[in-house]
Design a protein around this motif. Structure first.
Motif, PDB file in Angstrom:
ATOM      1  N   PHE A 203      -5.577  33.507  33.101  1.00 53.50           N
ATOM      2  CA  PHE A 203      -5.882  32.681  31.920  1.00 53.50           C
ATOM      3  C   PHE A 203      -7.292  32.194  31.683  1.00 53.50           C
ATOM      4  O   PHE A 203      -7.906  32.014  32.637  1.00 53.50           O
ATOM      5  CB  PHE A 203      -5.055  31.330  32.076  1.00 53.50           C
ATOM      6  N   LEU A 204      -7.898  32.694  30.449  1.00 57.82           N
ATOM      7  CA  LEU A 204      -9.351  32.547  30.544  1.00 57.82           C
ATOM      8  C   LEU A 204      -9.759  31.306  29.247  1.00 57.82           C
ATOM      9  O   LEU A 204      -9.186  31.518  28.284  1.00 57.82           O
ATOM     10  CB  LEU A 204      -9.926  33.888  30.129  1.00 57.82           C
ATOM     11  N   ASP A 205     -10.740  30.609  29.496  1.00 65.47           N
ATOM     12  CA  ASP A 205     -10.874  29.513  28.381  1.00 65.47           C
ATOM     13  C   ASP A 205     -12.426  30.261  27.923  1.00 65.47           C
ATOM     14  O   ASP A 205     -13.335  29.852  28.493  1.00 65.47           O
ATOM     15  CB  ASP A 205     -11.252  28.175  29.275  1.00 65.47           C
ATOM     16  N   PHE A 206     -12.025  30.383  26.559  1.00 63.24           N
ATOM     17  CA  PHE A 206     -12.987  31.060  25.984  1.00 63.24           C
ATOM     18  C   PHE A 206     -13.545  29.822  24.888  1.00 63.24           C
ATOM     19  O   PHE A 206     -14.407  30.300  23.982  1.00 63.24           O
ATOM     20  CB  PHE A 206     -12.626  32.153  25.031  1.00 63.24           C
ATOM     21  N   SER A 207     -13.163  28.887  25.030  1.00 64.29           N
ATOM     22  CA  SER A 207     -13.382  27.784  23.950  1.00 64.29           C
ATOM     23  C   SER A 207     -14.882  27.476  23.838  1.00 64.29           C
ATOM     24  O   SER A 207     -15.399  27.381  22.671  1.00 64.29           O
ATOM     25  CB  SER A 207     -12.802  26.503  24.288  1.00 64.29           C
ATOM     26  N   SER A 208     -15.607  27.400  24.939  1.00 66.27           N
ATOM     27  CA  SER A 208     -17.105  27.168  24.920  1.00 66.27           C
ATOM     28  C   SER A 208     -17.824  28.472  24.628  1.00 66.27           C
ATOM     29  O   SER A 208     -18.824  28.544  24.343  1.00 66.27           O
ATOM     30  CB  SER A 208     -17.440  26.679  26.361  1.00 66.27           C
TER      31      SER A 208
END
Length: 865
Positions: free
Chosen positions: A792-797
């Protein structure tokens, strides 16, 4: 690689004896006899392909530790060489007859010695690793002894005889020529329908011909015995136009019922089929031609005229007496001499022949039983068609350059003496004179697999290396050469000449046309070698090829081949940078990391694949596998995986990385060596091993398989590709790194993943990796689902929101447009009333598809906003 380096390397190989083969009676040898190119020849693309294929099999078996012999040689090419020498003499105002036979032969040998080495030096340039100390020439002492032995044996057995038969005759070269020396091309001509008056009536039979001048040699007209139209005429006569001679109407099954008028003219001295009809009906043979193509004294007022001049005069005379019924345009195959391009004549001539009916039987059986196999098998059909319908072989040629027929004629009695040595006296006391003719070039070439090894003497080479292993040749000479070698080998040695016949195609231009001078599309392989190197040419000829299929020469393939050489070279230079910093020779316990085990396992899969396909003669498939491994697995993946370890230059992980790089590259270039011998030698000499040359190296064997690490690393690679694709799709720059949360699906593979973190971070542009026990709280993250783990990767930023919103709105606009179009079609009453149900259903399916797509894009947009 610069040409001077290739030439220097080849010279070093030759000087060190790497091409020689030592007899080891405990091992079965691998032997190839090189199809001998004409001594007059120059290397063309067909030679380049043929040489490359043979060299691949030779170098492969040599690396496998098999005693390997490749015998080179050239063919005297009787007619081709004779024409060259005649042309040379002509420039000085000299003819053959002016200097006589012995003087001409002296000139021919001088010419051969001066120019005959050109093609041998060109064969060296392409890298062919043959044993030049065993080089043979079809007219050298060893091969000539075999020719004389075979002629005598066949004659004593009753298989060689002298008689009148129809042959292919070249009026310019003034010799019979073989089928293989005749080039057939479609030619626009005329079909003249001639009237033959039925004796005692005013009626006529109509006969069509493309060669009206041969009317002078007609001795019958023929009809099919089942043809009701002419039953009453069989046994009667017709009057031969212009000659005013009676000739019979005969019945013969050769005549086709439904072809033309059903009546054909029979000219036994100038048509092979007519000759056979004439034999069955005991017809006279009237030869109307001289050796130079002029009409002879049996042609009445047309005697002395050239055949084409006589044709025009005969047609004019036929027209004057109203004997031409009609004239039609006609296209048919016309044969011409391959050397001088003169149209050949079917010509009745006294020649030497080999009876073939008994000789072919064991040769047919050897292929039927699989004792000799063709690769691919479909070419056995070509072989069978030829051998099952074979005619007696005309072996004499009216030339001076070549093996002279060893027959001697007595000036007192009719006896013919056959002798392997020159004889001058007959048993009756008369003087003997040797036959003036020479033997067909193919007569000596047929003995090539065993004459080159010393037969009829039982030499050590013959006893060990014969039968040979594989013959490599093109499909266009199966009938004329391969067939002759098979029946000759079986007849004179009692053994097959080879086990396998590898058939390759011909090299065509980029749009599939055969290369020829007339089309101006020929490519000089030597120019390609000078520009790109031999390795690039060899690679381009074999890449994506399969046995029996033609090869297209595409310039882009040469560029691609050079790019591959450059890629490999740069990879080797990279590896060399670290070899001096690593004491590999003393490394005992190697601490392999997962990526090391992965590439070693991939290497062993490659070894298995390449070995299996090469043994099956699928060298194009084998080369494709090596190419993919080097370009993708080794260069694009493994080198990138280990760079972080290399840059540190410390510890066991550095040592294992360098060891693996050296080991994998060394083993890989060994497999590539048969295809690209020069660059692989240069690379190998700069790697760490104990061999003085790749020429004496041992071919790789399957040793290490690390199943668990292989599977997990493959999973990791898929993960890296998915992350990269996601970044590209979202326009997320690699500089914006994110953290990865990994959820393992079992604990078994955790250690492998942990050991792989360094290159995962580098190649997937990840800042940090954390392991989690469940996926709660990560619902808004981008999820990547693999076999052994989820990430799971948080690319939001990292996402440029404005750019992403703009991109999604454009996507919404396109989908909405397509959705409205489909809805419009279903709202159109005219469409609904006329369109088939299947088409209406297509539009309904589109609505469902676009509605679903619209919802997904809207959902993504809502998350960002």
């Amino acid at each position: 690689m610069p040409l001077n380096i290739e030439e220097k390397m080849y010279k070093n190989w030759e000087e060190k004896g790497y091409f020689k083969c030592k007899i080891d009676k405990n091992k079965k040898p691998f032997t190839i006899v090189m199809p001998p190119p004409n001594v007059t020849g120059k290397l063309h693309m067909g030679h380049a392909l043929d040489q490359t294929v043979q060299d691949i099999f030779i170098r492969y078996n040599r690396l496998k530790g098999v005693p390997t012999l490749w015998i080179p040689g050239t063919d005297h090419a009787s007619i081709a060489t004779e024409v060259k020498v005649v042309e040379k003499l002509k420039k000085s105002g000299i003819t053959k007859d002016m200097i006589g036979r012995e003087g001409f032969l002296e000139e021919a040998w001088n010419w051969k010695n001066e120019y005959g080495n050109e093609i041998k030096n060109q064969i060296r340039k392409i890298g062919s690793s043959c044993d030049w100390e065993k080089e043979r020439f079809t007219m050298d002492k060893m091969c000539s002894e075999a020719v004389l032995e075979v002629f005598e044996k066949l004659y004593n057995k009753g298989y060689i005889y002298r008689g009148e038969r129809i042959v292919n005759w070249c009026p310019h070269c003034k010799t019979s020529i073989s089928e293989t020396e005749v080039d057939f091309e479609e030619s626009a001509s005329k079909l003249w329908h001639i009237k033959y008056q039925i004796e005692g009536t005013n009626d006529y039979l109509i006969v069509a011909t493309t060669r009206p001048e041969t009317i002078l040699g007609d001795t019958a007209v023929a009809v099919n015995p089942r043809d009701e139209r002419y039953k009453g005429l069989v046994g009667k006569n017709v009057i031969l136009p212009l000659v005013n001679k009676k000739i019979p109407v005969i019945a013969d099954d050769y005549v086709e019922l439904d072809f033309g008028t059903g009546v054909v003219k029979i000219t036994p001295a100038h048509d092979p089929n007519d000759f056979l009809v004439g034999e069955r009906h005991n017809l006279e043979r009237i030869n109307i031609l001289n050796e130079d193509g002029t009409l002879n004294d049996r042609s009445g007022k047309y005697a002395g005229q050239d055949r084409y001049e006589a044709r025009e005069n005969i047609l004019e005379d036929l027209s004057k007496i109203n004997q031409i019924d009609k004239i039609e345009d006609y296209t048919h195959n016309v044969g011409s001499c391959y050397r001088c391009h003169t149209t050949i004549e079917p010509y009745l001539s006294l020649q030497w022949f080999v009876k073939m009916d008994e000789l072919v039987k064991p040769a047919l059986e050897a292929v039927r039983t699989g004792d000799i196999t063709f690769v691919p098998k479909r070419f056995e059909k070509t072989y069978f068609n030829w051998m099952e319908n074979i005619q007696d072989w005309c072996i004499s040629r009216q030339l001076w350059w070549g093996h002279r027929v060893p027959a001697y004629y007595c000036d007192k009695c009719d006896k013919i003496t056959i002798s392997k040595v020159n004889v001058t006296k007959c048993e009756c006391g008369g003087n003997l004179k040797q036959d003036e003719d020479t033997l067909d070039t193919w007569f000596s070439s047929a003995l090539w697999p065993f004459s080159t090894l010393g037969w009829p003497n039982k030499t050590e080479d013959f006893e060990y290396f014969y039968p040979t292993s594989t013959l490599v040749t093109a499909y266009d000479i199966i009938t004329f050469w391969v067939s002759k070698m098979i029946f000759s080998g079986l007849e004179f040695t009692g053994k097959k000449p080879f086990s396998h016949v590898y058939i390759h195609g011909i090299v065509r231009d980029s749009i599939g046309r055969k290369m020829s001078k007339s089309l101006g599309n020929g490519i000089d392989p030597l120019e390609v070698i000078d520009t790109y190197g031999a390795d690039a040419l060899r690679f381009s000829l074999i890449q994506n090829t399969s046995p029996g299929n033609d090869v297209r020469y595409i310039p882009d393939k040469i560029e691609s081949s050079r790019n591959f050489v450059n890629k490999l070279w740069n990879a080797a230079r990279f590896v060399n940078m670290y070899l001096e910093d690593n004491n590999i020779d003393k490394l005992k316990d190697i601490d392999f990391k997962p990526e090391d085990k992965w590439i070693i396992t991939k290497l062993n899969d490659l070894i298995h694949n390449v070995t299996e396909n090469t043994d099956k003669f699928e060298i194009g498939v084998a080369l494709g596998s090596i190419y993919t491994f080097i370009w993708s697995d080794f260069c694009d993946w493994y080198i990138e995986m280990v760079k972080p370890r290399l840059y540190k230059k410390e510890g066991s992980t550095f040592d294992s990385a360098v060891f693996t790089l050296n080991y994998v590259l060394s083993e890989t270039v060994k497999m590539l060596h048969p295809y690209m011998p020069f660059v692989t030698e240069e690379i190998y000499l700069n790697l760490k091993h104990s061999d003085e040359s790749i020429m004496v190296a041992k071919y790789p064997e399957v040793q290490y398989i690390f199943g668990d690490e292989y599977k997990v690393v493959e999973n990791i690679m898929e993960y890296i590709k998915q992350v990269r694709n996601y970044r590209a799709e979202k326009n997320i720059p690699n500089s914006k790194k994110v953290d990865s949360k990994i959820l393992l699906k079992d604990d078994i593979h955790e250690d492998i993943l942990i050991k792989s973190e360094e290159y995962i971070k580098k190649l997937a542009f990840i800042e940090d990796i954390n392991y989690i026990s469940n996926n709660k709280g990560y619902e808004e993250y981008s999820a990547f689902h693999l076999e052994f783990f989820d990430s799971f990767l948080d690319f939001s930023s990292a996402v440029d929101k404005d750019e992403e919103i703009k991109k999604l709105n454009e996507e919404l606009k396109k989908i909405t447009s397509e959705l409205n179009r489909a809805k419009g079609m279903l709202a159109n009453e005219k469409f609904l009333s006329k369109a088939p149900e299947s088409l209406i259903q297509v539009e309904k399916d589109k609505i469902s598809k676009y509605t679903e797509m619209l919802e997904k894009v809207q959902e993504r947009l809502n998350k960002i906003i």
